[in-house]
Scaffold this motif. Structure first.
Motif, PDB file in Angstrom:
ATOM      1  N   GLY A   1       0.809  -1.219  -0.073  1.00 14.29           N
ATOM      2  CA  GLY A   1       0.006   0.094  -0.068  1.00 14.29           C
ATOM      3  C   GLY A   1       0.849   1.092  -0.150  1.00 14.29           C
ATOM      4  N   THR A   2       0.268   2.281   0.256  1.00 11.38           N
ATOM      5  CA  THR A   2       0.716   3.878   0.245  1.00 11.38           C
ATOM      6  C   THR A   2       0.430   4.463   1.591  1.00 11.38           C
ATOM      7  OG1 THR A   2      -1.086   4.702  -1.308  1.00 11.38           O
ATOM      8  CG2 THR A   2       0.987   3.805  -2.391  1.00 11.38           C
ATOM      9  N   VAL A   3       1.141   5.354   1.673  1.00  9.94           N
ATOM     10  CA  VAL A   3       1.030   6.265   3.043  1.00  9.94           C
ATOM     11  C   VAL A   3       1.360   7.617   2.332  1.00  9.94           C
ATOM     12  CG1 VAL A   3       1.196   6.838   5.065  1.00  9.94           C
ATOM     13  CG2 VAL A   3       1.663   4.534   4.479  1.00  9.94           C
ATOM     14  N   ILE A   4       0.506   8.633   2.214  1.00  9.11           N
ATOM     15  CA  ILE A   4       0.657   9.865   2.014  1.00  9.11           C
ATOM     16  C   ILE A   4       1.083  10.668   3.536  1.00  9.11           C
ATOM     17  CG2 ILE A   4       0.005  12.204   0.900  1.00  9.11           C
ATOM     18  CD1 ILE A   4       0.088   9.988  -0.929  1.00  9.11           C
ATOM     19  N   VAL A   5       2.175  11.156   3.738  1.00  8.91           N
ATOM     20  CA  VAL A   5       2.923  11.811   4.895  1.00  8.91           C
ATOM     21  C   VAL A   5       3.253  13.212   4.564  1.00  8.91           C
ATOM     22  CG1 VAL A   5       4.521  11.866   6.433  1.00  8.91           C
ATOM     23  CG2 VAL A   5       3.730   9.749   5.455  1.00  8.91           C
ATOM     24  N   SER A   6       2.145  14.127   5.307  1.00 10.75           N
ATOM     25  CA  SER A   6       2.655  15.775   5.289  1.00 10.75           C
ATOM     26  C   SER A   6       3.497  16.056   6.275  1.00 10.75           C
ATOM     27  CB  SER A   6       1.333  16.446   5.360  1.00 10.75           C
ATOM     28  OG  SER A   6       0.557  15.977   4.227  1.00 10.75           O
ATOM     29  N   ASN A   7       4.297  16.967   6.081  1.00  8.13           N
ATOM     30  CA  ASN A   7       5.401  17.587   7.067  1.00  8.13           C
ATOM     31  C   ASN A   7       4.559  18.550   7.717  1.00  8.13           C
ATOM     32  OD1 ASN A   7       7.250  18.338   8.694  1.00  8.13           O
ATOM     33  ND2 ASN A   7       8.591  19.232   7.106  1.00  8.13           N
ATOM     34  N   THR A   8       4.061  18.698   8.901  1.00 10.59           N
ATOM     35  CA  THR A   8       3.492  19.663   9.663  1.00 10.59           C
ATOM     36  C   THR A   8       4.261  20.399  10.821  1.00 10.59           C
ATOM     37  OG1 THR A   8       2.575  18.014  11.368  1.00 10.59           O
ATOM     38  CG2 THR A   8       1.207  18.269   9.596  1.00 10.59           C
ATOM     39  N   HIS A   9       5.764  20.162  10.513  1.00  8.43           N
ATOM     40  CA  HIS A   9       6.515  20.740  11.731  1.00  8.43           C
ATOM     41  C   HIS A   9       7.389  21.876  10.737  1.00  8.43           C
ATOM     42  CE1 HIS A   9       6.266  17.211  14.234  1.00  8.43           C
ATOM     43  NE2 HIS A   9       6.439  16.409  13.409  1.00  8.43           N
ATOM     44  N   THR A  10       7.836  22.593  11.710  1.00  4.25           N
ATOM     45  CA  THR A  10       8.600  23.727  11.056  1.00  4.25           C
ATOM     46  C   THR A  10       9.946  23.474  10.397  1.00  4.25           C
ATOM     47  OG1 THR A  10       9.582  24.383  13.313  1.00  4.25           O
ATOM     48  CG2 THR A  10       7.726  25.581  12.669  1.00  4.25           C
ATOM     49  N   LEU A  11      10.563  22.268  10.936  1.00  2.00           N
ATOM     50  CA  LEU A  11      11.744  21.687  10.270  1.00  2.00           C
ATOM     51  C   LEU A  11      11.452  20.857   9.307  1.00  2.00           C
ATOM     52  CD1 LEU A  11      13.964  20.982  13.708  1.00  2.00           C
ATOM     53  CD2 LEU A  11      14.097  23.069  12.165  1.00  2.00           C
TER      54      LEU A  11
ATOM     55  N   ALA B   1       5.341   6.314  12.927  1.00  2.00           N
ATOM     56  CA  ALA B   1       5.700   6.966  14.195  1.00  2.00           C
ATOM     57  C   ALA B   1       5.185   8.202  14.545  1.00  2.00           C
ATOM     58  CB  ALA B   1       7.250   6.665  14.452  1.00  2.00           C
ATOM     59  N   VAL B   2       5.055   8.608  15.773  1.00  2.00           N
ATOM     60  CA  VAL B   2       4.518   9.958  16.109  1.00  2.00           C
ATOM     61  C   VAL B   2       5.829  10.915  16.066  1.00  2.00           C
ATOM     62  CG1 VAL B   2       3.834  11.472  17.669  1.00  2.00           C
ATOM     63  CG2 VAL B   2       2.865   9.231  17.409  1.00  2.00           C
ATOM     64  N   SER B   3       5.900  12.051  15.756  1.00  2.00           N
ATOM     65  CA  SER B   3       7.037  12.855  15.776  1.00  2.00           C
ATOM     66  C   SER B   3       6.596  14.000  16.533  1.00  2.00           C
ATOM     67  CB  SER B   3       7.777  12.962  14.403  1.00  2.00           C
ATOM     68  OG  SER B   3       6.836  13.616  13.342  1.00  2.00           O
ATOM     69  N   GLU B   4       7.675  14.753  16.990  1.00  2.00           N
ATOM     70  CA  GLU B   4       7.281  16.114  17.771  1.00  2.00           C
ATOM     71  C   GLU B   4       8.426  17.027  17.907  1.00  2.00           C
ATOM     72  OE1 GLU B   4       5.301  15.693  21.498  1.00  2.00           O
ATOM     73  OE2 GLU B   4       7.070  14.538  22.424  1.00  2.00           O
ATOM     74  N   MET B   5       8.333  18.317  18.041  1.00  2.00           N
ATOM     75  CA  MET B   5       9.393  18.966  18.344  1.00  2.00           C
ATOM     76  C   MET B   5       9.970  19.113  19.754  1.00  2.00           C
ATOM     77  SD  MET B   5      10.430  20.612  15.495  1.00  2.00           S
ATOM     78  CE  MET B   5      11.412  21.773  16.121  1.00  2.00           C
ATOM     79  N   ASP B   6      11.403  18.691  19.797  1.00  2.00           N
ATOM     80  CA  ASP B   6      11.883  18.799  20.985  1.00  2.00           C
ATOM     81  C   ASP B   6      12.164  20.313  21.360  1.00  2.00           C
ATOM     82  OD1 ASP B   6      13.442  18.685  23.383  1.00  2.00           O
ATOM     83  OD2 ASP B   6      14.824  16.828  22.789  1.00  2.00           O
ATOM     84  N   THR B   7      11.371  20.690  22.605  1.00  2.00           N
ATOM     85  CA  THR B   7      11.532  22.197  22.726  1.00  2.00           C
ATOM     86  C   THR B   7      12.702  22.701  23.282  1.00  2.00           C
ATOM     87  OG1 THR B   7      10.425  21.815  24.851  1.00  2.00           O
ATOM     88  CG2 THR B   7       9.115  22.497  22.970  1.00  2.00           C
ATOM     89  N   GLU B   8      13.373  21.763  23.998  1.00  2.00           N
ATOM     90  CA  GLU B   8      14.841  21.988  24.527  1.00  2.00           C
ATOM     91  C   GLU B   8      16.053  21.826  23.521  1.00  2.00           C
ATOM     92  OE1 GLU B   8      15.661  19.489  27.909  1.00  2.00           O
ATOM     93  OE2 GLU B   8      13.714  20.224  29.151  1.00  2.00           O
ATOM     94  N   GLY B   9      16.170  20.969  22.698  1.00  2.00           N
ATOM     95  CA  GLY B   9      16.941  20.658  21.687  1.00  2.00           C
ATOM     96  C   GLY B   9      16.747  21.164  20.412  1.00  2.00           C
ATOM     97  N   GLY B  10      15.375  21.743  20.126  1.00  2.00           N
ATOM     98  CA  GLY B  10      15.538  22.324  18.942  1.00  2.00           C
ATOM     99  C   GLY B  10      15.415  21.582  17.781  1.00  2.00           C
TER     100      GLY B  10
END
Length: 496
Positions: A73-83, A177-186
């Motif tokens: 199958g396929t997965v469409i992944v969008s980048n919702t982060h600033t980086l 996998a879930v990804s999120e911004m690490d506020t301390e490490g940027g």
């Protein structure tokens, strides 16, 4: 006369131009059209307010005799982060030791080109390299193929695999996998934790699914979605076409022996699936489930999906929640029937506190488990009265918490699953956190408390709720400082 001819000619030109450009002037196609059958019409506007969600289009070919699945199958992944994203991670939960399964990747393509990938050391995730960084707001298509084998478990607790004539396949595909911004490490942090065997394992974000399942036609199939068609292949197999609304993960459970009873709870059809020898308990389970959906609709806000399933499963006297599907342990249909009602209403509460309003169940397990546990109190209070609910609070929560304190098992509730042991996980994460929500209710008052729960469902539907956001909403609605209650019950050991 010439003026009339000129006007007539211009009118003809306009009509012809309109006909030629009609296709261009028409409304753009609805990107959510395939998924709309999986939400009640009253929630159709939810699609328009969604942030870009991963979209899975999967084909699963399942051999039930060998418990072998071939998937693609396929997965469409969008980048919702600033980086920008330079890599993606997909979790392979069947490779967890507690699942006893095996999942292996055959190939991966990114935007049509073969991509390099590698397994993490424990084989529970793969890293997929992107040839070019993916900027914020842009999307990429990942195409993959995999093979999965599920275990045969003769008896006992079997969350993944076949046992007692039931084949359960949660998370049987590579999931982003879930990804999120690490506020301390940027920098960007990917959640790749391998949870302890006594806790929930999967931290997942909402996504949309289209699934084609090819399987033996004699199997009764229950999934996290809405069946839009069932046809027969040239080989005589059943081909199920399934779509979902925004859900945390896709679940599949099936058996050739399941029977079904159904009923309505407001606009939702509730199905109870059970083995023939447990028909009476299965019908009773349906009544409990309908009552729970009605109470939670009234107290928390409307359940947005057209169906909800409760399924007799080889989980002994335990349960497990998945989107639209709640597994209820087989023992509660037999020798432990007195436990069935509480188990059902707890698991159904997770459709609000986990599937709709998400959280991190590995690093903050108390949040959804405490809310689901306290939701059961609200159910018993609504259906049987305050006295019955208070007996549950005392016997199920206060006595175990007092025992934990006296035996040295008490600890801080507000920590990850790794901070507990099998001896105190349920007492702290379920019982003590439920007592926190009861104390919070006393602090806020009933009107503000239930207004708060409804606000969480409205404002954080399909999102991930953090303790900080939860407390901020409680203080905004009640006008009271609730931090002290949180610190006593969640951040401090030894209380009360």
């Amino acid at each position: 006369m010439s003026a009339i001819r000129w006007l007539t000619g211009m009118l003809i030109v306009v009509v012809l131009l309109t006909a030629c450009l009609g296709e261009d002037l028409a409304s753009p196609p609805d990107p959510y059209a395939p998924y709309r059958p999986a939400l009640l019409e009253a929630f159709s506007s939810d699609f328009d307010r969604l942030s870009p969600l991963p979209r899975y289009d999967l084909e699963l070919r399942l051999d039930v005799d060998t418990r072998h699945l071939e998937g693609s199958g396929t997965v469409i992944v969008s980048n919702t982060h600033t980086l920008p994203l330079s890599e993606l991670y997909f979790r392979l939960y069947p490779n967890l030791s507690q699942y006893q399964g095996s999942i292996a990747i055959k190939e991966i393509l990114v935007d049509g080109k073969m991509a390099a990938f590698g397994y993490t050391p424990d084989n529970t995730a793969i890293q997929v390299a992107l040839t070019e960084p993916l900027p914020k707001g842009e999307s990429v298509e990942v195409r993959y193929a995999w093979a999965l084998d599920a275990p045969l478990i003769p008896a006992g607790y079997a969350l993944f695999g076949e046992s007692q004539g039931i084949l359960s396949l949660p998370l049987s595909y590579p999931i982003l996998a879930v990804s999120e911004m690490d506020t301390e490490g940027g920098r960007l942090k990917w959640h790749l934790e391998t949870a302890p065997s006594f806790s929930d394992v999967a931290f997942t974000e909402s996504a949309l699914y289209q699934v084609r399942l090819i399987v033996d036609p004699d199997m009764t199939v229950i999934t996290s979605g809405t069946v839009v068609s069932r046809t027969t292949t040239a080989e005589g197999m059943a081909a199920w076409q399934i779509v979902t609304g925004p859900i945390r993960e896709f679940m599949l459970i099936l058996s050739p022996r399941f029977e079904k009873a159904s009923g309505k709870a407001y606009d939702t059809t509730v199905h109870s699936y059970f083995l023939p020898e447990d028909r009476l308990a299965g019908q009773r389970a349906l009544a409990y489930a309908i009552a729970a959906v009605q109470v939670y609709n009234d107290r928390f806000g409307r359940y947005p999906f057209p169906e909800l399933n409760i399924v007799e499963a080889p989980l002994e006297n335990r349960g497990m929640e998945y989107p639209v599907v709640n597994l209820i342990g087989i023992d509660t249909y037999r020798e432990r029937q007195e436990e069935q009602e509480f188990l059902i209403v707890h698991e159904i509460a997770h459709q609000w506190w986990y599937n709709l309003v998400g959280n991190d169940p590995v690093n903050r397990p108390w949040l959804d488990e405490g809310l689901a546990e306290y939701s059961a109190y609200i159910y018993f209070e609504s259906v049987y009265g305050k006295e019955v609910a208070e007996r549950i609070r005392h016997n199920r929560w206060e006595i175990p918490v007092a025992y934990a304190r006296e035996s040295g098992l008490d600890t801080v509730v507000g920590q990850s699953a790794f901070g507990f042991s099998p001896l105190n996980y349920e007492i702290m994460v379920y019982a003590k956190s439920a007592l926190f929500f009861h104390a919070l209710r006393q602090k806020m008052g009933d009107q503000a408390f239930f207004e708060w729960l409804q606000a969480l469902v409205t404002d954080y539907r399909y999102q991930v709720l953090t303790p900080e956001a939860m407390l901020s909403e409680a203080e905004r609605i009640s006008g009271r400082d609730v931090q002290s209650v949180y610190e006593r019950w969640i951040l401090t050991a030894g209380h009360p």
